[in-house]
Each structure stands twice: as structure tokens, then as C-alpha cells.
Design an enzyme around this catalytic site. Sequence first.
Site, PDB file in Angstrom:
ATOM      1  N   ASP A  32      -4.392   0.020   3.082  1.00 53.26           N
ATOM      2  CA  ASP A  32      -3.370   0.260   2.071  1.00 53.26           C
ATOM      3  C   ASP A  32      -3.951   1.015   0.872  1.00 53.26           C
ATOM      4  O   ASP A  32      -5.164   1.148   0.737  1.00 53.26           O
ATOM      5  CB  ASP A  32      -2.698  -1.050   1.636  1.00 53.26           C
ATOM      6  CG  ASP A  32      -3.687  -2.176   1.357  1.00 53.26           C
ATOM      7  OD1 ASP A  32      -4.892  -1.905   1.255  1.00 53.26           O
ATOM      8  OD2 ASP A  32      -3.248  -3.331   1.229  1.00 53.26           O
ATOM      9  N   ASN A  64       0.715 -14.986  -1.375  1.00 58.31           N
ATOM     10  CA  ASN A  64       2.086 -15.156  -0.876  1.00 58.31           C
ATOM     11  C   ASN A  64       2.186 -14.834   0.609  1.00 58.31           C
ATOM     12  O   ASN A  64       3.274 -14.718   1.152  1.00 58.31           O
ATOM     13  CB  ASN A  64       3.071 -14.291  -1.677  1.00 58.31           C
ATOM     14  CG  ASN A  64       2.759 -12.805  -1.552  1.00 58.31           C
ATOM     15  OD1 ASN A  64       1.850 -12.404  -0.819  1.00 58.31           O
ATOM     16  ND2 ASN A  64       3.504 -11.979  -2.266  1.00 58.31           N
ATOM     17  N   HIS A 100       0.975 -12.039   2.086  1.00 57.79           N
ATOM     18  CA  HIS A 100       1.034 -10.630   2.477  1.00 57.79           C
ATOM     19  C   HIS A 100      -0.230 -10.200   3.209  1.00 57.79           C
ATOM     20  O   HIS A 100      -1.312 -10.720   2.976  1.00 57.79           O
ATOM     21  CB  HIS A 100       1.389  -9.704   1.306  1.00 57.79           C
ATOM     22  CG  HIS A 100       0.347  -9.509   0.252  1.00 57.79           C
ATOM     23  ND1 HIS A 100       0.651  -9.451  -1.087  1.00 57.79           N
ATOM     24  CD2 HIS A 100      -0.994  -9.333   0.318  1.00 57.79           C
ATOM     25  CE1 HIS A 100      -0.455  -9.249  -1.777  1.00 57.79           C
ATOM     26  NE2 HIS A 100      -1.468  -9.167  -0.941  1.00 57.79           N
ATOM     27  N   GLU A 113       4.692  -7.265   1.715  1.00 58.33           N
ATOM     28  CA  GLU A 113       5.098  -8.441   0.944  1.00 58.33           C
ATOM     29  C   GLU A 113       6.086  -9.296   1.744  1.00 58.33           C
ATOM     30  O   GLU A 113       6.666  -8.811   2.716  1.00 58.33           O
ATOM     31  CB  GLU A 113       5.792  -7.994  -0.346  1.00 58.33           C
ATOM     32  CG  GLU A 113       4.936  -7.146  -1.271  1.00 58.33           C
ATOM     33  CD  GLU A 113       3.980  -7.966  -2.125  1.00 58.33           C
ATOM     34  OE1 GLU A 113       3.570  -9.068  -1.702  1.00 58.33           O
ATOM     35  OE2 GLU A 113       3.635  -7.495  -3.214  1.00 58.33           O
TER      36      GLU A 113
HETATM   37  C1  GLP Z   1      -4.393  -7.238  -1.911  1.00 57.83           C
HETATM   38  C2  GLP Z   1      -4.461  -6.226  -0.761  1.00 57.83           C
HETATM   39  C3  GLP Z   1      -4.760  -6.870   0.546  1.00 57.83           C
HETATM   40  C4  GLP Z   1      -5.780  -7.950   0.336  1.00 57.83           C
HETATM   41  C5  GLP Z   1      -5.151  -9.080  -0.432  1.00 57.83           C
HETATM   42  C6  GLP Z   1      -6.089 -10.225  -0.779  1.00 57.83           C
HETATM   43  O1  GLP Z   1      -3.274  -7.098  -2.669  1.00 57.83           O
HETATM   44  N1  GLP Z   1      -3.315  -5.402  -0.621  1.00 57.83           N
HETATM   45  O2  GLP Z   1      -5.186  -5.887   1.485  1.00 57.83           O
HETATM   46  O3  GLP Z   1      -6.242  -8.423   1.580  1.00 57.83           O
HETATM   47  O4  GLP Z   1      -4.467  -8.607  -1.570  1.00 57.83           O
HETATM   48  O5  GLP Z   1      -7.018  -9.866  -1.755  1.00 57.83           O
HETATM   49  P1  GLP Z   1      -8.248 -10.777  -2.148  1.00 57.83           P
HETATM   50  O6  GLP Z   1      -9.201 -10.677  -1.005  1.00 57.83           O
HETATM   51  O7  GLP Z   1      -8.819 -10.146  -3.397  1.00 57.83           O
HETATM   52  O8  GLP Z   1      -7.745 -12.149  -2.357  1.00 57.83           O
END
Ligand code: GLP
Length: 251
Positions: A67, A136, A138, A143
Site C-alpha cells: 500500500d 481495526n 485492516h 478498512e
Molecule cells: C498500516 C498499514 C498496514 C500495516 C498496519 C499495521 O496502516 N497500512 O499495512 O500492516 O497499519 O501497522 P503496525 O505494524 O505499525 O501496527
Amino acid sequence: MEIIITSNYNKLCEECIRIISDRLHQKPNLVMGLPAGKTPLGVYRKLVRAYHQGNLDFSRIRIFNLDEYVGLPTDSKHSFHYYLWNNLLRHINIKRSNIYLLDSTKPDLEKASQNYEKKIKAMDGIDLMMLGIGKNGHIGFNEPGSSLSSRTRVKTLIPTSAQSKPRFVLTMGIGTIMEAKEVIILARGNAKAGIVKKMVEGSITADVPASVLQWHPRVICILDRASARLLKKKKYWQWIRKHKIEMVEKD
Ligand code: GLP
């Protein structure tokens, strides 16, 4: 889903490296999908170290990222392009021509998304997709409420995810992720315990996008103790894992 519960974050990263190394040795031109976020940082650090120690060769690997924020130049410190480049890609011997990062600076993002999907197909799909999970549920930037068969596209972030960041993103769709041949999903820390429980033991619902992974034939979920603490069937998952290891060791 195969559930691996590790005692701490370092062990979580080691498990992940063990799987990546194995798949890369089996297929040196492995096609990987990679996430941003805090959770995979230790994995990237260990991959770089393994490369410098001569244990891993990335000369034929092909990389797609999951992403990207829309509207950020690729050299912005907040872009996932910058993140992946600086945390992993520039430190290993990957060929530039084998790096496929979502380019959200393109004027026609719909076309860019379709081209991204085409490139993935041209590589015969993603072999190993690594994911983190949002609080949440995702995956990527899909989302809650995202179509479970969605493809790479522009999405609008919900306020809690956007905070001070850009509001629009490009993300592989859930359908894109589900077509990967194998998926590793990582979760770390107390704050993820509730959503990990829903992902692993809850119903499959668009309200928890990661729950759709229950439907995928090859998912490995690597957790630390804190993120696994609310799993109702924790003992069961650990028992399965223990016996699987014993079986592999016997061979
Ligand atoms: C972000 C990204 C995801 C990521 C997730 C968790 O918003 N879009 O690809 O895996 O949230 O992030 P973290 O590993 O910092 O908790």
C-alpha cells in the site's frame, strides 16, 4: 491457519525469517508482497543482516509493496516507498528492475492500479505475502467494510487511520491478497490482542478484513505472547504447533 505463538518480538521475527529463508532457498526468484508499519521492522533488519552475513541472496527476488499514501512524493519520509527503500531495499542486492512499488504520484491512479494487478499476474502471482494487521482488522489499507474480493485501488482512510496523514491511499485489494500462494501475518503487542482473536477465532466478516484469511489455504500467523493472550484456543494452537515441529524433526 497455522498459528505460531512466540515468547517475544525477537522470536517472532526469527520465525518469520526462518520461513522467508526457506521459501527463498526453494525459489530464488520468489515474488514477495511487503507491508510497511512498525511490526515488520525487526524482520527487515534481520533480512539485511542475513544478507550481509552471506546467508541470503536477493539477486533474483521480486518485490511488490502492499500500500501507499496518495499525494506524497516517493521521497517523502512518510511514504511507504521511502520506508521500504530505507529499511530494506537499499541494503540488499535486489535488482532495481525487480522492485515494483505502488506509485501514487501517477495522474491516473485507476490505470496505475490496473497495471499493478497486471504486473502481479505477469509474475504468475505473489508467492509469499507478508502482512501486518491494523487495530481495526485492516490488512493493507483495506478498512472494515472493504469488499472481500476487492482489487488494487484508491481507498479513503477512516479518520482513526488517517489522523494527521493523507486521507487517500492506494492499496492491494483483499482479493489481490487472497490470491497470494502463501500469506504470513504478523501481530505484536497487547493492543493487537483483541483484533487477533477476532481474526483467528471470530466469524469471517468484512467488518474484520483480516478474518477472511481463515479462508486462505496457506496462512501462517506469527504472534508474540501479548498479541496472542486473548485467544480462546491458545493451548490448542500451541499443541498443534508442538506436534507439527515434532513431526518435522522426525523426518
Ligand atoms: C498500516 C498499514 C498496514 C500495516 C498496519 C499495521 O496502516 N497500512 O499495512 O500492516 O497499519 O501497522 P503496525 O505494524 O505499525 O501496527
